[in-house]
Design an enzyme around this catalytic site. Structure first.
Site, PDB file in Angstrom:
ATOM      1  N   SER A  65      14.567  -2.078 -20.621  1.00  0.00           N
ATOM      2  CA  SER A  65      14.653  -2.058 -22.165  1.00  0.00           C
ATOM      3  C   SER A  65      14.189  -3.121 -22.667  1.00  0.00           C
ATOM      4  CB  SER A  65      16.182  -1.765 -22.524  1.00  0.00           C
ATOM      5  OG  SER A  65      16.404  -0.392 -22.568  1.00  0.00           O
ATOM      6  N   LYS A  68      11.205  -2.813 -24.932  1.00  0.00           N
ATOM      7  CA  LYS A  68      11.530  -2.063 -26.362  1.00  0.00           C
ATOM      8  C   LYS A  68      11.007  -3.269 -27.214  1.00  0.00           C
ATOM      9  CE  LYS A  68      14.866   1.516 -24.765  1.00  0.00           C
ATOM     10  NZ  LYS A  68      16.036   1.645 -24.355  1.00  0.00           N
ATOM     11  N   TYR A 190       7.108   6.557 -22.062  1.00  0.00           N
ATOM     12  CA  TYR A 190       8.504   5.601 -22.092  1.00  0.00           C
ATOM     13  C   TYR A 190       8.662   5.333 -20.671  1.00  0.00           C
ATOM     14  CZ  TYR A 190      13.254   4.840 -22.634  1.00  0.00           C
ATOM     15  OH  TYR A 190      14.500   3.914 -22.601  1.00  0.00           O
ATOM     16  N   TYR A 242      22.571  -4.204 -26.034  1.00  0.00           N
ATOM     17  CA  TYR A 242      23.423  -2.939 -26.128  1.00  0.00           C
ATOM     18  C   TYR A 242      24.587  -2.910 -27.255  1.00  0.00           C
ATOM     19  CZ  TYR A 242      20.605  -2.314 -21.904  1.00  0.00           C
ATOM     20  OH  TYR A 242      19.585  -2.291 -21.143  1.00  0.00           O
ATOM     21  N   VAL A 260      18.256  -3.013 -18.074  1.00  0.00           N
ATOM     22  CA  VAL A 260      19.102  -2.612 -17.208  1.00  0.00           C
ATOM     23  C   VAL A 260      18.552  -3.102 -15.734  1.00  0.00           C
ATOM     24  CG1 VAL A 260      20.402  -0.525 -18.075  1.00  0.00           C
ATOM     25  CG2 VAL A 260      18.031  -0.438 -16.758  1.00  0.00           C
TER      26      VAL A 260
END
Ligand code: GLU
Length: 306
Positions: A65, A68, A190, A242, A260
């Site tokens: 992530s 992102k 993705y 998160y 993660v």
């Protein structure tokens, strides 16, 4: 006051050792569960080009992530405020891969850092680029000045095979009209994006433009204007770690994005970018030793945004 970063990093490297066996490696992507737990690396990239490291700072890890952040920066740089018609800017208060809020909020994800929001950003990039995953990889390579950066194909395939929840999220958004490309196209892109691997040193350098108001410190290239960089940093602070962003802000006091794979990158505007990696995660999905290391870093350096 000049800060002895090397001494501070070495101190932190020693302090986190007892924590390394306490976290849990992410296992829901089978390939990630093969990463040995007992690892910790940290790198500081100062805006004047000085680099400080400790531990496994030159070891590649799966960004997951953390990518992102780069996908959002690329989409924001290309499309500007138009992206906010399709994704929000509020913390979700829900797990990163939750579906329930999306149903209530009619396919508009709360923010670009939960999976639903990242899938929308991937879709926005897929509409602009013929191969959006390659465009993103190129963007990250340029930011890190590392032309050899690549996807880990085994990790991408492993995630693709088990991406049932991300498929569900993508189909739900498709039904609400907030996904324009084919679901398979978006999920493929993705999963490859998440499988980019980097070292802490590369990651800190790649994120350093966010510490320098949107401009790459080592070549002067403007990625985002200062106002957009401020907004991206604000999103990292409120949504980047998160469902623990409040606690992370309380403990660390820096804009940051975690993944993660156990990586976290954080920014001290006007000063530096810092990356940590330790694959053992806490219950919220953030690197356990990595979060502690950043907490100690802002305490020992007295550098935070507060
Ligand atoms: N590829 C992972 C997923 O979509 C990223 C999760 C993360 O790092 O938060 O589940």
């Amino acid at each position: 006051m000049s800060i002895n970063y090397q001494f501070i990093l070495d101190t932190i490297g020693d302090e986190v050792q007892p924590l390394l066996s306490r976290g849990k490696v992410a296992a829901y992507i089978p390939q990630l569960s093969t990463v040995p737990l007992q690892q910790f690396g940290m790198a500081v990239y100062c805006l004047d080009g000085r680099v400080y490291t400790t531990g496994h700072a030159y070891e590649k890890f799966s960004l997951q992530s953390v990518t992102k952040l780069f996908a959002l920066a690329l989409a924001f740089a290309r499309e500007g405020d138009a992206i906010w018609r399709r994704v929000g800017r509020e913390p979700s208060g829900n797990p990163f891969n939750s579906l329930s809020q999306l149903e209530h909020e009619r396919g508009i994800p709360r923010n670009p850092f939960i999976n639903a929001g990242a899938l929308v950003i991937t879709d926005i990039l897929a509409e602009r680029y013929v191969q959006s995953d390659i465009a993103l990889l190129q963007f990250v390579r340029t930011l890190a000045a590392e032309p050899a950066l690549d996807f880990d194909r085994a990790v991408a395939a492993s995630e693709r095979e088990t991406a049932h929840r991300n498929y569900a999220i993508a189909h739900l958004m498709k039904d609400f009209g907030n996904l324009h490309s084919a679901v398979d196209t978006v999920i493929d892109s993705y999963c490859r994006q998440c499988a980019i691997t980097m070292t802490c040193v590369e990651l800190a350098k790649a994120a350093s433009f966010l510490a320098q108001h949107g401009t790459v410190p080592w070549n002067g290239k403007k990625i985002l204007d200062a106002s957009s960089a401020k907004r991206l940093n604000a999103l990292m602070l409120t949504c980047g770690t998160y469902d623990a962003a409040g606690d992370f802000a309380y403990r660390v006091g820096l804009p940051a994005k975690s993944g993660v794979g156990g990586g976290i990158v954080a920014v001290v505007p006007g000063d530096l970018a810092v990356a940590v990696w330790s694959p053992g995660l806490d219950a919220t999905g953030n690197s356990l030793a990595g979060t502690m290391a950043l907490e100690r870093f802002t305490t020992l350096t007295t550098r935070s945004i507060f």
